[in-house]
Structure formats: structure tokens, C-alpha cells
Design an enzyme around this catalytic site. Sequence first.
Site, PDB file in Angstrom:
ATOM      1  N   HIS A 175       0.882  -1.188   0.000  1.00 43.24           N
ATOM      2  CA  HIS A 175       0.000   0.000   0.000  1.00 43.24           C
ATOM      3  C   HIS A 175       0.907   1.222   0.000  1.00 43.24           C
ATOM      4  O   HIS A 175       1.409   1.624   1.051  1.00 43.24           O
ATOM      5  CB  HIS A 175      -0.872   0.028   1.250  1.00 43.24           C
ATOM      6  CG  HIS A 175      -1.763  -1.166   1.418  1.00 43.24           C
ATOM      7  ND1 HIS A 175      -3.088  -1.180   1.034  1.00 43.24           N
ATOM      8  CD2 HIS A 175      -1.523  -2.394   1.942  1.00 43.24           C
ATOM      9  CE1 HIS A 175      -3.623  -2.364   1.306  1.00 43.24           C
ATOM     10  NE2 HIS A 175      -2.691  -3.125   1.871  1.00 43.24           N
ATOM     11  N   ASN A 220      -6.702   0.925  -2.269  1.00 41.43           N
ATOM     12  CA  ASN A 220      -7.392   1.698  -1.216  1.00 41.43           C
ATOM     13  C   ASN A 220      -6.697   3.039  -1.000  1.00 41.43           C
ATOM     14  O   ASN A 220      -6.165   3.324   0.065  1.00 41.43           O
ATOM     15  CB  ASN A 220      -7.496   0.891   0.091  1.00 41.43           C
ATOM     16  CG  ASN A 220      -6.163   0.429   0.633  1.00 41.43           C
ATOM     17  OD1 ASN A 220      -5.203   0.242  -0.106  1.00 41.43           O
ATOM     18  ND2 ASN A 220      -6.081   0.240   1.942  1.00 41.43           N
ATOM     19  N   HIS A 256      -9.242  -9.840   0.444  1.00 40.55           N
ATOM     20  CA  HIS A 256      -8.961  -9.641   1.862  1.00 40.55           C
ATOM     21  C   HIS A 256     -10.130 -10.321   2.562  1.00 40.55           C
ATOM     22  O   HIS A 256     -11.251  -9.801   2.585  1.00 40.55           O
ATOM     23  CB  HIS A 256      -8.897  -8.145   2.193  1.00 40.55           C
ATOM     24  CG  HIS A 256      -8.691  -7.873   3.647  1.00 40.55           C
ATOM     25  ND1 HIS A 256      -7.682  -7.080   4.117  1.00 40.55           N
ATOM     26  CD2 HIS A 256      -9.365  -8.286   4.748  1.00 40.55           C
ATOM     27  CE1 HIS A 256      -7.727  -7.016   5.435  1.00 40.55           C
ATOM     28  NE2 HIS A 256      -8.755  -7.744   5.842  1.00 40.55           N
ATOM     29  N   HIS A 286      -2.852 -12.562   2.315  1.00 46.71           N
ATOM     30  CA  HIS A 286      -2.426 -12.652   3.724  1.00 46.71           C
ATOM     31  C   HIS A 286      -3.260 -13.593   4.611  1.00 46.71           C
ATOM     32  O   HIS A 286      -4.003 -13.167   5.472  1.00 46.71           O
ATOM     33  CB  HIS A 286      -2.327 -11.286   4.385  1.00 46.71           C
ATOM     34  CG  HIS A 286      -3.449 -10.320   4.114  1.00 46.71           C
ATOM     35  ND1 HIS A 286      -4.755 -10.684   3.990  1.00 46.71           N
ATOM     36  CD2 HIS A 286      -3.419  -8.976   3.980  1.00 46.71           C
ATOM     37  CE1 HIS A 286      -5.482  -9.609   3.785  1.00 46.71           C
ATOM     38  NE2 HIS A 286      -4.695  -8.564   3.765  1.00 46.71           N
ATOM     39  N   ASP A 339       2.233  -6.873   2.565  1.00 47.62           N
ATOM     40  CA  ASP A 339       1.143  -5.989   2.967  1.00 47.62           C
ATOM     41  C   ASP A 339       1.709  -4.707   3.591  1.00 47.62           C
ATOM     42  O   ASP A 339       1.169  -4.199   4.575  1.00 47.62           O
ATOM     43  CB  ASP A 339       0.205  -6.706   3.948  1.00 47.62           C
ATOM     44  CG  ASP A 339      -1.115  -5.966   4.136  1.00 47.62           C
ATOM     45  OD1 ASP A 339      -1.398  -5.049   3.355  1.00 47.62           O
ATOM     46  OD2 ASP A 339      -1.844  -6.315   5.074  1.00 47.62           O
ATOM     47  N   HIS A 379       1.766   3.695   8.335  1.00 46.30           N
ATOM     48  CA  HIS A 379       1.082   4.795   9.029  1.00 46.30           C
ATOM     49  C   HIS A 379       2.159   5.465   9.867  1.00 46.30           C
ATOM     50  O   HIS A 379       3.090   4.788  10.337  1.00 46.30           O
ATOM     51  CB  HIS A 379      -0.030   4.272   9.938  1.00 46.30           C
ATOM     52  CG  HIS A 379      -1.107   3.520   9.209  1.00 46.30           C
ATOM     53  ND1 HIS A 379      -2.087   4.149   8.476  1.00 46.30           N
ATOM     54  CD2 HIS A 379      -1.342   2.194   9.093  1.00 46.30           C
ATOM     55  CE1 HIS A 379      -2.894   3.237   7.937  1.00 46.30           C
ATOM     56  NE2 HIS A 379      -2.454   2.040   8.297  1.00 46.30           N
TER      57      HIS A 379
HETATM   58  O1  DOR Z   1      -3.664  -3.636   8.303  1.00 42.47           O
HETATM   59  C1  DOR Z   1      -3.998  -3.314   7.166  1.00 42.47           C
HETATM   60  N1  DOR Z   1      -3.671  -2.121   6.667  1.00 42.47           N
HETATM   61  N2  DOR Z   1      -4.736  -4.165   6.441  1.00 42.47           N
HETATM   62  C2  DOR Z   1      -5.310  -3.787   5.284  1.00 42.47           C
HETATM   63  O2  DOR Z   1      -6.059  -4.540   4.725  1.00 42.47           O
HETATM   64  C3  DOR Z   1      -5.117  -2.428   4.769  1.00 42.47           C
HETATM   65  C4  DOR Z   1      -3.874  -1.838   5.290  1.00 42.47           C
HETATM   66  C5  DOR Z   1      -3.775  -0.359   5.035  1.00 42.47           C
HETATM   67  O3  DOR Z   1      -3.979   0.051   3.880  1.00 42.47           O
HETATM   68  O4  DOR Z   1      -3.483   0.387   5.959  1.00 42.47           O
END
Ligand code: DOR
Length: 437
Positions: free
Chosen positions: A61, A93, A175, A229, A302, A306
Site C-alpha cells: 500500500h 485503497n 482480503h 495474507h 502488505d 502509518h
Molecule cells: O492492516 C492493514 N492495513 N490491512 C489492510 O487490509 C489495509 C492496510 C492499510 O492500507 O493500511
Amino acid sequence: MNASMTIRHAQVVLPHGVVECDVAVADGKIQAIGTNVSQIGEEIDAAGLTLLPGIIDPQVHFRDPGVTHKEDLHTGSCAAAAGGVTSFLDMPNNKPSIVTAELMAEKKKDAAQKCVVNYGFFIGATSYNLTELNQVKNVCGIKIFMGSSTGDLLVSDEKDLENIFANGSRLIAVHAESEAVMQENNALFSEIHDVAMHPRIRDEAAALQATELAVKLSLKYNRRLHILHLTTEEEVQLLRRLPQDNKISVEVCPQHFMLTAPECYQTLGTLAQMNPPLRTARHGKALWKGLKEGIIDCIATDHAPHTLQEKDQPYGKAPSGMPGVETSLPLMLNRVNQGECTLQEVVKWMCEAPARLYGMKGKGNIEVGMDADLVLVDMNQKKTVSNGQLFTKVNWSPYHGIELQGWPIRTIVNGQTVFWEGKIIENIRGQEIEFVN
Ligand code: DOR
């Protein structure tokens, strides 16, 4: 810029075994493999080093467009290069979510400007974009969030899921967490704000029920399905019982077999919070066994960055996800050094399988004519993963403070060195991956 080079005396992980030999590269392709191959371009003495196909991370991501204070396609791809990853598949996303051909075209245009490694993208499923899902050109697949996670993508209703599985032939990646089960659990535990509750709310039943549904629809419509995952022993057991002629493939993340509950929540707090969650050792062991036995096909990270500030909020407010693209190869090389698996298994799980499962043209193996995506690793180098010394924009890792043995030292993308001597060569650009499935 078209670089050429001859890498001599490396231990090369070839499809049939590990062999000391030379590999010559020009025009972005592998031109020759053998002993004493004719010199092309720069000579690299790689005695004592190991050469692998470039790692393919089939789930990241990179937050671009829209959430680029966490990561962007440039920083994410630099982190990839530093981790020996030469190709990545990025999730939809974003802000806005990538759910139309038009948004996909814009994202690809941006990626061409920003990415130092090769890139491919998923289109996101909604309950109303079936035509877009089937008409968009050259994507790795359709991503369905069966349970809600980061962002607004969600298709949880069985009828909507059935509509997607029944119409079209493109790969569907799920997912798999049941929204209904998680909502029930959420109501039960709504008073408790402790991150250790995360795997109770997003529990085994949530994962199993969604995986069962996805498997049922794939078998019913003979539709290509990739389960992202995987996290539970129960799902491994379910997949073990599949009929032979299925079109289902499976992925696991290193954190799901390396970081275990409840300890990870005690030591890392919300840094350990991700979806689907980190679980107890029983699941980790089953996942590793499933991988070794071929029930699970490939490894992805994955990578879901953040910021530390965002993560430093109480459970319920802190977002789910952790970075990983930069550390997956060293973690696995460390496992090779510990005698838990072989270099060839690592190449199978992290190069060959993702290339084959997604039909990536020219990727996944060191063979004449294949794209010159390569990573030179030093199996003896020891280094401690350290927050503040990473290429991901958020600059933290759940493995902070852990010493690993076996690190990438030079990453080559389409024949051009992108990572070398601890630095990214910023002006190199990767290419869009061609999907031939
Ligand atoms: O922990 C996660 N973070 N799982 C996900 O499916 C999305 C991801 C995110 O984009 O932060």
C-alpha cells in the site's frame, strides 16, 4: 539510459539449483549465463555474494494518490529497492480509491514519473463497478475487501460478491475477513480499548468464514482466486482439503508467522495492529508449515505504512497496518542462515510464484531472455533493523532492534543499478509490469 554489466563469480540461484557462474546483462535483459561469459559493460566481481532474481512483493500500500504523508510511489519504491524488491503490486485503497479505468490510467501515469522499480496495480471492487473491473487494461487483478479495513472499499454482501465472481475471468484477490462476524464481535467488546483485543474482534471465525465463502464462489464459477495474507490454522486446513483442479492460490506475510500474540501486543502496542491481525504461535506454526508444504504459494508484505504519530493513539483510533517491503528479504535470508529454509525456497516464494500466479511477463527467474531484475545479497552481512534508518517515509519497523544476517547490497532493475552502497540511485525509473494471464 541502457546499462550493461557482467556479474562474475556469484552464487546464482538458477531454476535448477545454486551455481557459481557469471550473468551478463544488456538492454534490460539477461543475455548470458555461464562460466567465463564474454564481457559486456561494467564488470562486477561478486565473489562471495549470492545473486537472486529480484524480489516481487505482490501486496503493498504505497498510499498514492491521496495519503502521501505516509508514503508515495517514489518513497515506497525506494524502500522496495533497498529491500531487494524489483517489482511490486500496489493496492487500490487510495484517496480516491482506484475503482475506474480513468483513475487507474492517472495512477499509472504518476507511477511512471515516480517509481524506481517496476509496478503493477489492482483495481478495487465496489458493488457497482463491474464493467470497470472487467474492462480496465493491464492490471494484476481485482481487489475485494470482504471486510472493512483502511479506506472505504468494501464488498461484504454475498449477492454482490457472487455478481463479481460470476461475471468475468480476471484474477480476484480477496482480503478475507467477514464483516458480519467482526461487527458482532465489535458490539460484544466495545467497552474494552486494548489492542490485545484486536485478534478477538477480528477473530479466527471472521477469517475462516470469509475464506470459505471466497473458495465456494471460486469453485462454483471456476474463477481465478488469490487469497491475500492468510492468518489462521483453520484456513490452512480448509485449503488442504481443496479439490485438485482448483484455481486458487494463497499468500502469507512474514509478520504472520514471525510476530506472535500476545507478546507482540505487549511489546509493540498498536504498532502490531494490522488486518487481518497477528495471532498466536499455533497459527504462525501452521502458516509456516503450509508454506513449506506448498499449501501457501507465495510471500507478500502488505506494506501498510502509518506514521508513528498516527499509531501512537489509543486502540480504536490507531490505524491498522505496518511497513514491511524493506525487511521481508532480510527476514527470509536470516531464516535461510538459521537453517529453516533454503535460498531456492525463498526464490520460489518471493520471485517465481508471484510472477507465475499473476502472469508477469519476463519476471521471476534468472534465465537468458528474462528481464534483468536482480538482487545481489551478502549472506554474511549482519545488520540491526533500526527506526530512523529506513527508506519508507514513516521510517519505523516492527522489527526495530532486531539483528538479521543476510542483506541485499545491490538491486538491479531492468539492467540498471537502483540500490548500491546503501543509497538509491534516484534518477532510475522502473516500468509497468505486463500481465499476460
Ligand atoms: O492492516 C492493514 N492495513 N490491512 C489492510 O487490509 C489495509 C492496510 C492499510 O492500507 O493500511
